[in-house]
Design an enzyme around this catalytic site. Structure first.
Site, PDB file in Angstrom:
ATOM      1  N   HIS A  30      -2.897   8.840   2.169  1.00 30.82           N
ATOM      2  CA  HIS A  30      -1.579   8.220   2.105  1.00 30.82           C
ATOM      3  C   HIS A  30      -0.669   9.021   3.030  1.00 30.82           C
ATOM      4  O   HIS A  30      -0.864  10.222   3.208  1.00 30.82           O
ATOM      5  CB  HIS A  30      -1.040   8.238   0.666  1.00 30.82           C
ATOM      6  CG  HIS A  30       0.305   7.590   0.538  1.00 30.82           C
ATOM      7  ND1 HIS A  30       0.509   6.255   0.800  1.00 30.82           N
ATOM      8  CD2 HIS A  30       1.520   8.102   0.209  1.00 30.82           C
ATOM      9  CE1 HIS A  30       1.795   5.962   0.621  1.00 30.82           C
ATOM     10  NE2 HIS A  30       2.428   7.072   0.263  1.00 30.82           N
ATOM     11  N   CYS A 120       0.944   2.419   5.419  1.00 34.23           N
ATOM     12  CA  CYS A 120       1.833   3.576   5.265  1.00 34.23           C
ATOM     13  C   CYS A 120       1.821   4.482   6.493  1.00 34.23           C
ATOM     14  O   CYS A 120       2.854   5.046   6.865  1.00 34.23           O
ATOM     15  CB  CYS A 120       1.482   4.360   4.000  1.00 34.23           C
ATOM     16  SG  CYS A 120      -0.225   4.954   3.938  1.00 34.23           S
TER      17      CYS A 120
END
Length: 169
Positions: A30, A120
């Site tokens: 992430h 992301c």
């Protein structure tokens, strides 16, 4: 409670405003952008709802995300992270003030999301460099392409083999 930092020689030290933060989840990475004072900005698929790991699997199917400003320690949880401005050798980072100003304007906004085309990592690299880039997505797309070619080759070979057998009889 400090998040665990992955020790990497090239990326040691505390993050500075505008730095890219790579967070190592069990099955993927992430990405967030460090704003300063312990806060990051990142996108989370709207379908995700809760921050638990099972919900993040659903992000593959999500089409929308919410831009969130959160404490780095909350985003990292029990995972590890490092500062990873890995594209600095390719792209020139924008001025930090511009990065932060643009990031702050996006907080709480709903944005399009696509795990391969607008994820992301794309989000934070767009803020830092003005160009959306995702090595993680590129690797996935390459793997999908290789698997597709391999499946096509197996299908073609099976077809040719069956045609050869038909001629023998």
């Amino acid at each position: 409670l400090r998040p665990r930092v992955l020790e990497m020689a090239a990326y040691r030290g505390d993050p500075e405003p505008g730095d890219l933060i790579e967070i190592f989840r069990p099955t993927y990475q992430h990405w967030a952008l460090y704003l300063g004072d312990g806060y990051v900005i990142n996108v989370a698929p709207i379908d995700e709802g809760s921050p638990d790991r099972f919900a993040s699997v659903m992000s593959v199917f999500s089409r929308k995300a919410r831009v969130r400003m959160q404490l780095l320690k909350d985003v990292v949880g029990n995972d590890t992270y490092c500062v990873n401005n890995k594209y600095d050798g390719i792209y020139t980072p924008l001025p930090v003030r511009e990065i932060i100003r643009h990031a702050q304007r996006l907080i709480d906004q709903e944005v399009p999301y696509d795990v391969l085309g607008n994820n992301c990592e794309h989000f934070v690299t767009s803020l830092r460099y003005g160009k959306a880039v995702s090595g993680q997505a590129n690797r996935a797309i390459t793997a999908i392409g290789v698997a597709t070619v391999a499946a096509g080759a197996v299908t073609l070979l099976s077809f040719l083999r069956s045609r050869t057998r038909e001629r023998q009889y």
